[in-house]
Design a protein around this motif. Structure first.
Motif, short mmCIF file in Angstrom:
data_model
loop_
_atom_site.label_atom_id
_atom_site.label_comp_id
_atom_site.label_asym_id
_atom_site.label_seq_id
_atom_site.Cartn_x
_atom_site.Cartn_y
_atom_site.Cartn_z
N ALA A 1 100.44 89.74 53.05
CA ALA A 1 100.79 88.77 54.45
C ALA A 1 102.28 89.62 54.80
O ALA A 1 103.24 89.93 53.64
CB ALA A 1 101.53 87.48 54.57
N ALA A 2 102.37 90.52 55.67
CA ALA A 2 103.93 90.93 56.01
C ALA A 2 104.98 90.08 57.34
O ALA A 2 105.78 90.68 57.01
CB ALA A 2 103.62 92.16 56.84
N VAL A 3 103.84 89.30 57.76
CA VAL A 3 105.49 87.97 58.70
C VAL A 3 104.67 86.34 58.10
O VAL A 3 103.71 86.19 57.96
CB VAL A 3 104.84 88.27 59.97
N LEU B 1 99.68 93.92 66.48
CA LEU B 1 100.37 92.31 67.22
C LEU B 1 99.26 91.83 67.13
O LEU B 1 99.43 90.57 66.90
CB LEU B 1 101.36 92.25 68.11
N THR B 2 98.02 92.33 67.48
CA THR B 2 97.13 91.45 67.23
C THR B 2 95.60 91.86 66.72
O THR B 2 94.69 90.90 66.51
CB THR B 2 96.46 92.71 69.06
N SER B 3 96.78 92.55 65.39
CA SER B 3 95.81 92.47 64.41
C SER B 3 95.71 91.30 63.05
O SER B 3 96.81 90.62 63.65
CB SER B 3 96.16 94.20 63.72
N THR B 4 94.57 91.14 62.80
CA THR B 4 94.58 89.26 61.63
C THR B 4 96.12 90.68 60.33
O THR B 4 96.05 89.35 59.66
CB THR B 4 93.78 89.34 61.42
N ALA B 5 95.37 91.57 59.66
CA ALA B 5 96.81 92.24 59.18
C ALA B 5 97.92 91.79 58.67
O ALA B 5 97.83 91.40 57.37
CB ALA B 5 96.24 93.27 58.81
N PRO B 6 98.51 91.41 59.79
CA PRO B 6 100.00 91.13 59.34
C PRO B 6 100.28 89.87 58.75
O PRO B 6 101.21 89.27 57.43
CB PRO B 6 101.10 91.11 60.97
N VAL C 1 107.06 96.67 61.15
CA VAL C 1 106.02 94.78 62.00
C VAL C 1 106.79 94.14 61.77
O VAL C 1 106.21 93.38 63.07
CB VAL C 1 105.48 94.85 60.73
N ARG C 2 107.49 93.29 61.49
CA ARG C 2 108.50 91.99 61.88
C ARG C 2 109.71 91.86 62.12
O ARG C 2 109.21 91.08 63.64
CB ARG C 2 108.58 91.84 59.72
N GLU C 3 110.04 93.62 62.37
CA GLU C 3 110.54 93.15 64.14
C GLU C 3 110.06 93.08 64.93
O GLU C 3 110.50 92.13 66.19
CB GLU C 3 111.69 94.78 63.57
N MET C 4 108.73 93.71 65.31
CA MET C 4 108.23 93.70 66.64
C MET C 4 107.30 92.33 66.32
O MET C 4 107.94 91.68 68.26
CB MET C 4 106.67 94.65 66.39
N ASP D 1 109.42 89.95 66.00
CA ASP D 1 109.83 88.72 66.12
C ASP D 1 110.70 89.43 66.99
O ASP D 1 111.09 87.72 68.07
CB ASP D 1 111.29 88.31 65.37
N ARG D 2 111.12 90.74 67.72
CA ARG D 2 111.32 90.48 69.03
C ARG D 2 110.16 90.21 70.35
O ARG D 2 110.21 89.10 71.50
CB ARG D 2 111.57 92.27 69.06
N MET D 3 108.72 90.46 69.76
CA MET D 3 107.69 89.54 70.95
C MET D 3 108.31 88.25 71.15
O MET D 3 107.63 87.50 71.99
CB MET D 3 106.61 89.72 70.65
N ALA D 4 108.34 87.60 69.35
CA ALA D 4 108.57 86.21 69.98
C ALA D 4 109.73 85.81 70.91
O ALA D 4 109.45 84.88 71.09
CB ALA D 4 108.57 85.44 68.77
#
Length: 549
Positions: free
Chosen positions: A298-300, A261-266, A212-215, A217-220
């Motif tokens: 929180a994951a991120v 990425l669009t979920s609020t769960a992270p 999840v963090r990789e997703m 970080d890479r999108m950012a």
């Protein structure tokens, strides 16, 4: 006042048993068997022939908002009545009036009158009453029972809906005021979060959280969804098993990564949803409620999350939940001839291609062989007359019915065996009995699954419905319908269209048959020999002119 039904004079008089229950789990209980047993007995007692061709079972379909009469099996019956496939004087058998509809009174009464005016006799099996046009014309007050039952059923469903909604609201209010109190608010958690019964809290799953963090970080950093999905697939990162009985995806898809990425769960926020219905269109929509912050760990970090969120919010929603209309006439039914996975649509400048989804995501050994979308559409439209002419027609379902009857008997026996073993295991506390019980329960589930598959297959084999679907395909591919209309006609009739770029063929399998048809589709991946075989001989292209006398 009870009205007896005289035995039908001809065995041609048919009865159609309509079975409905609101939750799929009821099929595994006594609801289905009870309703079918009553219908069989009524038909036998009154000299009626119980029809087995029309699908008259709505599994997990609610009648509260009339869904069964709009899109369910009952809708198919209404259409068959309208097209005169069901003759006047036929009987519709229902356990209770509320099986037909729990909609508001005006909608429920309109449905009832529509059937009566069409010459259908409605038999209520729980009371033995039969309502016909002649009866209600002579005894109009008899309809008062129907009216009362329709009002009761609607109010009962409305009350049940209100109670469920109130319970959810109370549960959420208690969560906000008192926290989790050592109990999970929901076990339907995101794939990287789990509930710990030992620690009485939600916890992150370390390896999944890293993904999840990789997703994020890479999108950012500027990577796109496709690049992230391809990289995860190339590295062989396993996809995540989801809660419940949902199937795990075989490769990473951009739609799922966008969902994460669009979920609020992270960032630890839980957003419950409530179901709303549009009273005009009857469409069902899930609407978000007020979010509950810090329910999950929180994951991120928040800065990264909102940076990615702003970037994605500028782009249109995609994926299954976006409800976007199809842009291809073969959307949802096109599959790769090499690996069997779905074909995806790829736009490159002014050109549109169809390519294996796994090859596009670099998720397997399948080669990237793009086919011009225009070539596939042209192949279908130019060959439609031959396709329909040679298509298999409906066939008898007698053999299938015998197999269903055999499996149902086995399922009944297995169900009784589970009851006996459960009682034995409870009384004697025997490990052997518990093992036998687990094995028998699994056998019963397998039988019930196979029965559902066979009944679904049976419902697509009738001659009348096949004729209608083939006609719809011919009209769609021959006329000037838009992409959405053509796609619907193809999906209603065809199970799949397999695209073979190297052989230059489309392999077509219909819902109602295991036979496969193939039509020519010229692609740039065909070998010279394959292409030469598709070209007509010169004398066919340039026939000699007749001599002029």
């Amino acid at each position: 006042m009870s009205t007896a039904v005289r035995p039908a004079r001809s065995e041609e008089t048919r009865a159609y048993s309509y079975v409905r229950f609101s939750t799929p789990s009821q099929q595994e209980g006594a609801s289905f068997a009870r309703q079918m047993d009553k219908a069989t007995k009524f038909a036998l007692d009154h000299g009626l022939t119980l029809d087995t061709e029309l699908n008259m079972t709505d599994i997990g379909v609610s009648a509260y908002r009339g869904k069964n009469a709009r899109t369910g099996a009952l809708a198919g019956f209404l259409e068959a009545v309208h097209k005169n496939y069901v003759p006047e004087g036929s009987y519709l058998l229902v356990e209770n009036i509320d099986r037909l509809s729990r909609d508001d009174f005006f909608e429920a009464q309109t449905l009832f009158q529509q059937l009566i005016v069409s010459g259908i006799n409605i038999a209520v099996l729980s009371t033995g009453e039969v309502y016909s046009h002649d009866r209600l014309k002579k005894q109009p007050y008899d309809i008062m029972y129907i009216v009362a039952e329709q009002i009761r059923a609607n109010q009962e469903s409305a009350r049940k809906s209100q109670l469920i909604g109130d319970a959810k609201a109370r549960k959420k209010k208690r969560l906000i005021e008192h926290g989790l109190e050592g109990k999970p608010y929901t076990r339907q958690t995101p794939a990287w979060i789990t509930w710990s019964d030992e620690d009485k809290r939600y916890e992150l799953i370390p390896d999944r959280t890293e993904i999840v963090r990789e997703m994020f970080d890479r999108m950012a950093a500027g990577d796109g969804l496709t690049r992230i999905a391809r990289d995860l697939n190339e590295r062989g990162v396993p996809t995540w098993g989801r809660s419940g009985k949902q199937r795990t995806a075989d490769h990473w898809r951009t739609s799922y990564i966008r969902k994460v990425l669009t979920s609020t769960a992270p960032i630890g926020t839980f957003t419950p949803h409530t179901t709303a219905h549009d009273e005009d269109t009857r469409a069902r929509r899930d609407q978000p409620m007020d979010p509950v912050e810090n329910l999950f760990p929180a994951a991120v970090d928040a800065d990264t999350y909102w940076k990615v969120n702003r970037k994605l919010s500028t782009k249109a929603a995609r994926g299954r939940n976006a409800r976007q209309p199809p842009k291809s006439i073969v959307s949802g039914i096109a599959f790769c001839a090499t690996c069997g996975h779905a074909i995806t649509r790829v736009a490159k400048g002014d050109y549109v291609y169809l390519v294996c989804s796994r090859a596009n995501m670099k998720a397997g050994e399948c080669r990237y062989l793009a086919v011009r979308y225009e070539a596939v559409e042209t192949a279908l439209k130019s060959n439609v007359h031959q396709l329909i002419k040679e298509a298999p027609r409906g066939k008898s379902t007698a053999e299938l019915e015998r197999e269903i009857e055999r499996l149902q008997a086995n399922a009944d026996a297995a169900e009784q065996k589970t009851f006996d073993l459960a009682e034995l295991a409870a009384q004697e506390r025997s490990p052997a009995a518990r093992r036998a019980l687990r094995d028998t329960e699994q056998q019963l589930k397998d039988l019930q699954k196979r029965l559902r598959e066979l009944r679904s297959q049976r419902d697509t084999l009738t001659t009348a419905s096949v004729k209608d679907r083939l006609k719809a395909v011919q009209q769609a591919l021959s006329g000037k319908m838009d992409v959405v209309e053509i796609n619907k006609a193809l999906r209603d009739a065809m199970r799949r269209i397999v695209i073979d770029p190297e052989q230059g063929h489309l392999w077509i399998r219909w819902h109602h048959s295991d036979e496969v048809q193939d039509i020519l589709c010229i692609t740039r991946h065909m070998s010279f020999e394959d292409f030469r075989e598709t070209v007509p001989p010169m004398h066919a292209l340039f026939p000699e002119k007749p001599a002029v006398n």
